[in-house]
Scaffold this active site. Structure first.
Site, short mmCIF file in Angstrom:
data_model
loop_
_atom_site.label_atom_id
_atom_site.label_comp_id
_atom_site.label_asym_id
_atom_site.label_seq_id
_atom_site.Cartn_x
_atom_site.Cartn_y
_atom_site.Cartn_z
N LEU B 66 0.82 -1.22 0.00
CA LEU B 66 0.00 0.00 0.00
C LEU B 66 0.86 1.27 0.00
O LEU B 66 0.32 2.36 -0.11
CB LEU B 66 -0.95 0.00 1.20
CG LEU B 66 -2.00 -1.14 1.18
CD1 LEU B 66 -2.93 -1.02 2.37
CD2 LEU B 66 -2.79 -1.14 -0.12
N ASN B 97 7.20 -3.05 3.73
CA ASN B 97 8.35 -2.37 3.11
C ASN B 97 7.99 -0.94 2.70
O ASN B 97 8.17 -0.53 1.58
CB ASN B 97 8.87 -3.17 1.91
CG ASN B 97 7.84 -3.36 0.83
OD1 ASN B 97 6.64 -3.34 1.11
ND2 ASN B 97 8.29 -3.53 -0.40
N ASN B 281 9.74 -9.02 -9.17
CA ASN B 281 10.61 -9.91 -8.41
C ASN B 281 9.75 -10.71 -7.45
O ASN B 281 9.09 -10.11 -6.61
CB ASN B 281 11.64 -9.06 -7.65
CG ASN B 281 12.72 -9.93 -7.05
OD1 ASN B 281 12.77 -11.13 -7.31
ND2 ASN B 281 13.55 -9.34 -6.22
N ASP B 308 0.43 -9.78 -4.85
CA ASP B 308 1.67 -9.00 -4.77
C ASP B 308 1.45 -7.64 -5.45
O ASP B 308 2.32 -7.13 -6.15
CB ASP B 308 2.85 -9.75 -5.39
CG ASP B 308 4.19 -9.11 -5.00
OD1 ASP B 308 4.20 -8.18 -4.17
OD2 ASP B 308 5.22 -9.56 -5.52
N HIS B 312 3.40 1.28 -8.92
CA HIS B 312 4.48 2.25 -9.06
C HIS B 312 3.97 3.44 -9.84
O HIS B 312 3.05 3.32 -10.65
CB HIS B 312 5.67 1.63 -9.79
CG HIS B 312 6.42 0.65 -8.96
ND1 HIS B 312 7.21 1.02 -7.91
CD2 HIS B 312 6.48 -0.71 -9.02
CE1 HIS B 312 7.73 -0.06 -7.35
NE2 HIS B 312 7.30 -1.12 -7.99
#
Lengths: 183, 352, 315
Positions: B66, B97, B281, B308, B312
């Site tokens: 998020l 992260n 990834n 996942d 961006h």
């Protein structure tokens, strides 16, 4: 359908006459240099050289010129034209050049050829030899020696055929609509 | 206020529903569900014709990003929640992260507060394994759990230190939460930007081999078996990984795993135009891996599909391939029928 | 055959006919450099930008001279990679250049695919002067041009490429071009520098140089770049030279007519001993000469290209 203007025997006779004109023009042939413009001017220049040798026993050197890099329409056409080889081995300074082309039309090819020659040296004289003058000039350029003067429509395509490339010697007239102009 | 949804395709594994049917909603509660036509005389203020649509309980997404706090230009808890519910997800698990990473109870509380304010999806935070996601020392995991994290993970930063991973599994066992691990040996991956294989060779892009993932899957399974901790493997992408998880489960190791929709439908061939949308990834793998993942779903080795979801901004993606950020949005893909049906047929054995 | 592409991004994306078109056009251009006035007006009024994100001496010199001999106007931009990562994006840089109404961008970039990415986003022609580990199409075209000058038709010819195949854009472009023209390509190098899947590109793999060269027509000795890799992929340059270098002793057991090529710059004493680099089998300087004609041909052809989409879309 294409209309035949001339076939092999007449072309041979006219090439004899053109060769004779060159010999008259430059009797010693000392600095003469025949340069054929790609593509069919090349074969016509060869024929003239053979005839001149048969008549005078003088071997006139032969050159080949591709004018593509000097065309004035490179930025206007949609695709780059096919490039052929240039083969000019002699220093042009002081030469008497007989520039040989199959058909003189707008005069732009010859303009490009003159520009190209200037990059190779400074000939004493440049003469223009053509098999056909079809009119419709766009530049102040005229052949010095010409076999046929033909009145044409703008839409006509004059196709000079040589047996080395086309299988026969001939001059045909077709309409642009059903005949692509040879490169 | 009553509503009836009819003619939709009902999928609800918990109730064993799999066919055309109806749903009756009274105010905000589901009052009745059934296959076939609704009972005669079922009155409703509003009727929704769901012909051609799937009707299912809200999906749970075990793996999302998020971006808040820190990278709000990419996503926020609010925008992410909106995207999630628009894609059919009512519960989302968000990875830690962020900037700063969720390694402290106060940050967990912030996420809860923000999610409550937005009030769309259930947002379940994951805390970090290590302080600062640096892979050096354990975060205050107990405090994180008390603040409400459902799992711990350094997702995106594989725990290269096997000693730390052992501690994490042992320590988290106390709280009954899993360690969600992104399996990647960074030395073997060697800064790869796509799967190592024919396409990476052809494209001249640095390849991360499947073995970089497999080595860590193997290590983590061994550690889970040894410690008795609960291990959850994130976004499994290799045939080798599926095989090892299958074997581990047969031995009774406490392991669960997830796979992403993109690894199920795409292969590394998609990268052939240097399209940075396909940079992620773990990277998209070869066809054999993709088929093994599908087999893993069908035989129950793989427990869940998780998106996942990794949004961006275009500035992170509209650049040279080597420079582009990893990740792809998940909640658009997942609304595809195939992915939806996969999601619906299986439920996660561990519930957040 | 007519050429309709606005870009040259890689040999993977060209047909055999298109490769031959470039080579034939290059032959016509080779004559220009033999004249007293080594210049034609074919690109008069066109603007070419040499955008080099990686240091390069010879490729840039070759492109620059090719552009000058075509009468193009030139801008040289050398951008260090560090300023790129800090500053504006590649696309912003190039869009700014395009605002000057330029015609061609010749780009060298450390990242694979950068020219393809550009070509997808801008209208002017893009010529790849080497991108990361992907392709270096003009280098391969001049290598192939040189081979054809020596060998004629390459069908069935055995060409060996030696070195760091894994990280070499020269190798990739040569592999595509040579295999498309029907040559049999063998790659030779330490097993750590040969990608596992390289055979799928239509080549054979050998680790014994003497065996590979026994029946070869030509060998292309790639420059070994030890600094490229953080991992130690082979023990030492000394061992590399022993196993994969071409020196006088090794040449003695090889076919007399073996053509030795090198894209330069040579690490003398590593890939090639001085005696081989300067010896009778070497065509290295001819490669340099031919580079001009090939790059002139490429620049000439792409400025006439009209295809709206980068060629790789249809590959």
């Amino acid at each position: 359908m294409a209309e035949r203007i001339a076939s092999a025997p007449e072309i041979a006779a006219h090439l004899d006459a053109l060769a004779e004109s060159i010999v008259q023009d430059c009797p010693t042939l000392e600095h003469a240099y025949l340069i054929g413009i790609q593509r069919r001017g090349v074969q016509l220049a060869q024929r003239l050289a053979q005839r001149i040798m048969a008549r005078t026993s003088v071997v006139v050197p032969l050159g080949v010129l591709d004018i593509t890099f000097y065309r004035d329409d490179l930025s206007r056409i949609s695709q780059q034209p096919v490039v052929h080889n240039t083969d000019i081995r002699l220093d042009l300074d002081g030469k008497v050049i007989y520039l040989v082309d199959d058909v003189v039309y707008s005069g732009r090819t010859i303009r490009a050829a003159l520009d190209a020659l200037a990059d190779y040296g400074r000939p004493r004289i440049v003469r223009l030899v053509a098999l056909v003058d079809r009119g419709w000039r766009e530049l102040p350029i005229q052949p010095d020696f010409v076999a046929w003067k033909i009145a044409t429509a703008d839409t006509d395509v004059i196709h000079v055929k040589v047996r080395e490339l086309d299988g026969e010697d001939a001059i045909d007239r077709a309409n642009r609509a059903d005949h692509a102009q040879p490169v | 206020m009553t509503t009836v949804i009819r003619n939709g395709y009902l999928m609800d594994p918990a109730r064993q529903l799999d066919g055309h049917g109806w749903v009756h909603i009274k105010d905000t509660q589901i009052a009745g569900v059934g296959l076939g036509e609704p009972p005669a005389g079922l009155a409703a203020d509003e009727t929704i014709d769901a012909r051609g649509l799937v009707v299912a309980p809200g999906f749970i997404d075990l793996h999302t990003h998020l971006r808040e706090p820190g990278e709000e230009s990419k996503e926020t808890i609010e925008s992410g929640s909106r995207a999630a519910v628009a894609g059919g997800f009512s519960t989302i698990v968000c990875m830690p992260n962020t900037k700063p990473p969720i390694d402290h109870a106060s940050l967990v509380k912030f996420i809860h507060l923000e999610a409550q304010r937005v009030n769309l999806a259930n947002v379940l935070p994951v805390g970090t394994v290590s302080r600062g996601r640096e892979g050096k020392e354990l975060a205050d995991i107990g405090e994180l759990v008390n603040a409400g994290v459902v799992a711990i993970s350094d997702d995106g930063a594989p725990i290269m230190d096997s000693g730390l991973m052992r501690c994490a599994l042992e320590y988290a066992r106390m709280f009954g939460i899993p360690v969600m691990e992104h399996c990647e040996d960074l030395q073997l991956a060697n800064l790869g930007v796509m799967n190592e294989g024919f396409y990476s060779t052809k494209l001249g892009l640095r390849g991360a081999p499947t073995v970089a993932e497999d080595v860590m899957v193997a290590r983590n399974l061994l550690l889970a078996e040894y410690t008795g901790g609960r291990l959850h493997l994130c976004h499994l992408s290799t045939a080798g990984g599926v095989r090892m998880v299958r074997d581990a489960k047969a031995r009774g190791v406490q392991v669960t795993c997830e796979v992403t929709p993109h690894h199920l439908v795409l292969t590394d061939a998609a990268v052939c135009d240097y399209d940075t949308n396909f940079k992620m990834n773990p990277p998209l793998r070869a066809e054999a891996d993709r088929l093994a993942l599908i087999e893993g779903i069908n035989d129950g080795t793989i427990d869940a599909i998780a998106t996942d979801h990794a949004p961006h901004s275009s500035t992170s993606k509209d650049v040279e391939f080597d420079q582009a950020a990893n990740g792809v949005v998940g909640w658009v893909d997942c609304s595809k029928e195939e992915a939806a049906s996969w999601c619906a047929r299986r439920t996660s054995p561990w519930r957040a | 055959m007519a050429w309709d592409k606005k870009d040259l991004l890689g040999l993977e994306y060209l047909s055999a006919e298109e490769i031959l078109t470039v080579l034939d056009t290059a032959r016509a251009f080779s004559e220009v450099s033999t004249r007293a006035i080594k210049k034609v007006p074919a690109l008069r009024g066109k603007t070419v930008v040499n955008l080099f994100y990686e240091a390069s001496t010879r490729t840039r010199a070759s492109f620059e001279l090719a552009e000058k001999r075509l009468s193009a106007d030139i801008i040289n931009m050398n951008v260090s990679t560090s300023s790129v990562t800090k500053g504006e994006t590649l696309l912003d840089t190039v869009r700014n250049l395009c605002a000057y109404k330029i015609d061609v961008i010749v780009i060298r970039h450390a990242m694979s695919g950068a020219p393809i990415y550009l070509a997808r986003n801008i209208e002017c022609s893009v010529v790849n002067a080497g991108d990361g580990m992907h392709e270096h199409p003009t280098q391969a075209l001049l290598d192939i041009y040189t081979l054809r000058e020596k060998l004629g038709d390459l069908r069935g010819r055995r060409i060996v490429i030696v070195g760091d195949i894994a990280h070499s854009r020269v190798a990739r472009s040569n592999i595509w071009g040579l295999t498309k023209l029907g040559a049999q390509v063998t790659v030779v190098g330490p097993s750590t520098l040969i990608p596992r899947e390289i055979e799928q590109m239509g080549v054979r793999v050998q680790h014994n140089l003497d065996e590979a060269l026994r029946d070869a027509d030509a060998v292309n000795m790639l420059r070994i770049q030890r600094e490229r890799e953080k991992l130690t992929l082979f023990p030492s340059l000394r061992e590399y030279a022993i196993l994969f270098g071409l020196n006088r002793t090794r040449m003695q057991g090889l076919p007399d007519k073996l053509i030795v090529m090198h894209p330069g710059p040579i690490n003398r004493g590593v890939e090639l001993s001085g005696s081989v680099a300067d010896g009778p089998n070497s065509v290295i300087l001819e490669q340099v000469t031919n580079s001009l004609a090939v790059r002139m041909a490429v620049l000439f052809l792409v400025t006439g290209g009209t295809s709206l989409h980068p060629e790789h879309m249809s590959a």
